[in-house]
Design a protein around this motif. Structure first.
Motif, mmCIF file in Angstrom:
data_model
loop_
_atom_site.group_PDB
_atom_site.id
_atom_site.type_symbol
_atom_site.label_atom_id
_atom_site.label_comp_id
_atom_site.label_asym_id
_atom_site.label_seq_id
_atom_site.Cartn_x
_atom_site.Cartn_y
_atom_site.Cartn_z
ATOM 1 N N ASN A 92 -10.416 7.411 -0.468
ATOM 2 C CA ASN A 92 -10.593 8.792 -0.905
ATOM 3 C C ASN A 92 -11.572 8.914 -2.071
ATOM 4 O OD1 ASN A 92 -9.950 11.595 -0.811
ATOM 5 N ND2 ASN A 92 -8.631 11.294 -2.589
ATOM 6 N N CYS A 93 -11.328 8.161 -3.148
ATOM 7 C CA CYS A 93 -12.146 8.310 -4.361
ATOM 8 C C CYS A 93 -13.069 7.117 -4.626
ATOM 9 C CB CYS A 93 -11.254 8.556 -5.571
ATOM 10 S SG CYS A 93 -10.247 7.137 -6.035
ATOM 11 N N GLU A 94 -12.989 6.082 -3.800
ATOM 12 C CA GLU A 94 -13.828 4.887 -3.922
ATOM 13 C C GLU A 94 -13.604 4.101 -5.227
ATOM 14 O OE1 GLU A 94 -15.747 3.457 -1.538
ATOM 15 O OE2 GLU A 94 -15.032 5.023 -0.197
ATOM 16 N N ALA A 95 -12.488 4.315 -5.904
ATOM 17 C CA ALA A 95 -12.167 3.559 -7.114
ATOM 18 C C ALA A 95 -11.649 2.179 -6.725
ATOM 19 C CB ALA A 95 -11.111 4.289 -7.937
ATOM 20 N N ALA A 96 -11.966 1.181 -7.534
ATOM 21 C CA ALA A 96 -11.490 -0.173 -7.276
ATOM 22 C C ALA A 96 -9.998 -0.248 -7.576
ATOM 23 C CB ALA A 96 -12.256 -1.166 -8.127
ATOM 24 N N GLN A 97 -9.245 -0.777 -6.621
ATOM 25 C CA GLN A 97 -7.807 -0.937 -6.760
ATOM 26 C C GLN A 97 -7.477 -2.415 -6.547
ATOM 27 O OE1 GLN A 97 -5.450 1.899 -7.213
ATOM 28 N NE2 GLN A 97 -7.460 2.523 -7.928
ATOM 29 N N PHE A 98 -6.544 -2.936 -7.334
ATOM 30 C CA PHE A 98 -6.165 -4.342 -7.255
ATOM 31 C C PHE A 98 -4.715 -4.447 -6.803
ATOM 32 C CE2 PHE A 98 -9.433 -3.880 -10.438
ATOM 33 C CZ PHE A 98 -10.323 -4.891 -10.120
ATOM 34 N N GLN A 99 -4.413 -5.514 -6.064
ATOM 35 C CA GLN A 99 -3.037 -5.761 -5.684
ATOM 36 C C GLN A 99 -2.248 -6.212 -6.904
ATOM 37 O OE1 GLN A 99 -3.403 -8.376 -2.109
ATOM 38 N NE2 GLN A 99 -1.342 -7.608 -1.753
ATOM 39 N N THR A 100 -1.011 -5.757 -7.025
ATOM 40 C CA THR A 100 -0.170 -6.198 -8.127
ATOM 41 C C THR A 100 0.213 -7.666 -7.910
ATOM 42 O OG1 THR A 100 1.874 -5.530 -7.038
ATOM 43 C CG2 THR A 100 0.800 -3.885 -8.451
ATOM 44 N N ALA A 101 0.607 -8.338 -8.965
ATOM 45 C CA ALA A 101 0.991 -9.742 -8.870
ATOM 46 C C ALA A 101 2.198 -9.913 -7.947
ATOM 47 C CB ALA A 101 1.296 -10.296 -10.253
ATOM 48 N N LYS A 102 3.159 -9.013 -8.037
ATOM 49 C CA LYS A 102 4.347 -9.081 -7.181
ATOM 50 C C LYS A 102 3.959 -8.910 -5.721
ATOM 51 C CE LYS A 102 8.868 -7.044 -6.475
ATOM 52 N NZ LYS A 102 9.831 -6.034 -6.885
ATOM 53 N N SER A 103 3.038 -8.013 -5.456
ATOM 54 C CA SER A 103 2.575 -7.775 -4.096
ATOM 55 C C SER A 103 1.848 -9.000 -3.543
ATOM 56 C CB SER A 103 1.649 -6.557 -4.074
ATOM 57 O OG SER A 103 1.067 -6.381 -2.818
ATOM 58 N N ARG A 104 1.028 -9.637 -4.370
ATOM 59 C CA ARG A 104 0.316 -10.845 -3.919
ATOM 60 C C ARG A 104 1.287 -11.973 -3.619
ATOM 61 N NH1 ARG A 104 -4.359 -12.172 -7.935
ATOM 62 N NH2 ARG A 104 -2.961 -11.205 -9.425
ATOM 63 N N ARG A 105 2.325 -12.115 -4.447
ATOM 64 C CA ARG A 105 3.327 -13.150 -4.190
ATOM 65 C C ARG A 105 4.080 -12.870 -2.888
ATOM 66 N NH1 ARG A 105 3.878 -13.031 -9.911
ATOM 67 N NH2 ARG A 105 5.545 -11.489 -9.780
ATOM 68 N N SER A 106 4.418 -11.616 -2.646
ATOM 69 C CA SER A 106 5.143 -11.246 -1.420
ATOM 70 C C SER A 106 4.312 -11.518 -0.171
ATOM 71 C CB SER A 106 5.528 -9.769 -1.455
ATOM 72 O OG SER A 106 6.387 -9.494 -2.511
ATOM 73 N N THR A 107 3.051 -11.131 -0.205
ATOM 74 C CA THR A 107 2.200 -11.346 0.964
ATOM 75 C C THR A 107 1.918 -12.835 1.170
ATOM 76 O OG1 THR A 107 0.211 -10.904 -0.355
ATOM 77 C CG2 THR A 107 1.130 -9.065 0.914
ATOM 78 N N ALA A 108 1.785 -13.588 0.097
ATOM 79 C CA ALA A 108 1.577 -15.030 0.221
ATOM 80 C C ALA A 108 2.822 -15.703 0.808
ATOM 81 C CB ALA A 108 1.238 -15.635 -1.131
ATOM 82 N N LEU A 109 3.989 -15.266 0.400
ATOM 83 C CA LEU A 109 5.235 -15.811 0.934
ATOM 84 C C LEU A 109 5.367 -15.503 2.422
ATOM 85 C CD1 LEU A 109 7.890 -17.286 0.309
ATOM 86 C CD2 LEU A 109 8.890 -15.054 -0.191
ATOM 87 N N LEU A 110 5.019 -14.307 2.817
ATOM 88 C CA LEU A 110 5.053 -13.921 4.227
ATOM 89 C C LEU A 110 4.111 -14.802 5.050
ATOM 90 C CD1 LEU A 110 5.902 -11.908 6.495
ATOM 91 C CD2 LEU A 110 3.900 -10.582 5.851
ATOM 92 N N THR A 111 2.909 -15.003 4.551
ATOM 93 C CA THR A 111 1.930 -15.822 5.261
ATOM 94 C C THR A 111 2.388 -17.273 5.343
ATOM 95 O OG1 THR A 111 0.181 -14.365 4.475
ATOM 96 C CG2 THR A 111 -0.489 -16.508 5.300
ATOM 97 N N ALA A 112 2.847 -17.831 4.239
ATOM 98 C CA ALA A 112 3.288 -19.226 4.219
ATOM 99 C C ALA A 112 4.485 -19.454 5.138
ATOM 100 C CB ALA A 112 3.626 -19.648 2.796
ATOM 101 N N THR A 113 5.427 -18.542 5.128
ATOM 102 C CA THR A 113 6.603 -18.658 5.995
ATOM 103 C C THR A 113 6.196 -18.653 7.459
ATOM 104 O OG1 THR A 113 7.957 -17.549 4.338
ATOM 105 C CG2 THR A 113 8.838 -17.645 6.568
ATOM 106 N N SER A 114 5.292 -17.768 7.810
ATOM 107 C CA SER A 114 4.832 -17.705 9.194
ATOM 108 C C SER A 114 4.148 -18.999 9.614
ATOM 109 C CB SER A 114 3.860 -16.541 9.378
ATOM 110 O OG SER A 114 4.479 -15.328 9.079
ATOM 111 N N ILE A 115 3.302 -19.528 8.756
ATOM 112 C CA ILE A 115 2.588 -20.766 9.078
ATOM 113 C C ILE A 115 3.567 -21.927 9.227
ATOM 114 C CG2 ILE A 115 0.984 -22.486 8.153
ATOM 115 C CD1 ILE A 115 -0.606 -20.098 6.992
ATOM 116 N N VAL A 116 4.515 -22.034 8.319
ATOM 117 C CA VAL A 116 5.491 -23.121 8.375
ATOM 118 C C VAL A 116 6.339 -23.023 9.643
ATOM 119 C CG1 VAL A 116 7.581 -24.031 7.280
ATOM 120 C CG2 VAL A 116 5.556 -23.556 5.915
ATOM 121 N N LEU A 117 6.776 -21.834 10.004
ATOM 122 C CA LEU A 117 7.570 -21.656 11.218
ATOM 123 C C LEU A 117 6.779 -22.058 12.461
ATOM 124 C CD1 LEU A 117 9.467 -18.301 10.615
ATOM 125 C CD2 LEU A 117 10.436 -20.584 10.806
ATOM 126 N N ILE A 118 5.545 -21.619 12.545
ATOM 127 C CA ILE A 118 4.725 -21.938 13.717
ATOM 128 C C ILE A 118 4.454 -23.436 13.790
ATOM 129 C CG2 ILE A 118 2.437 -21.642 14.740
ATOM 130 C CD1 ILE A 118 2.556 -18.743 13.644
#
Length: 99
Positions: free
Chosen positions: A31-57
């Protein structure tokens, strides 16, 4: 869904998924083209999701050899990641340190 901290715009699912495949540390608000950053908690959550998926597969493939079952698990994990990942993203105006 993420909400822009600058203008309050709520990103759609498609916008979030599209903008999450960037190589930069920030995502621009559609909408406004402002730079937005992921929060640290959000980055940890998404990294955990990715790692769990890779380990399971990988674990399933090692235990049961590459078969139709491991391909089915890969497809299920991919669909779950694509549907869950954008919902875990939270944004902030400034980049936060991970630890």
């Amino acid at each position: 869904m993420p909400i822009c901290q600058n203008c309050g715009y709520t990103w759609s699912y498609a916008e979030t998924l599209k903008r999450s495949f960037t190589l930069t540390s920030y995502m621009r608000c559609p909408n406004c083209e402002a730079a937005q950053f992921q929060t640290a908690k959000s980055r940890r959550s998404t990294a955990l999701l990715t790692a769990t998926s890779i380990v399971l597969i990988m674990g399933f493939t090692i235990l049961f050899d590459p078969t139709l079952y491991s391909f089915a698990l890969f497809c299920i994990a991919l669909v779950l990641m694509i549907t869950t990942y954008p919902r875990l993203i939270k944004l902030s105006k400034a980049e936060e340190h991970l630890f």
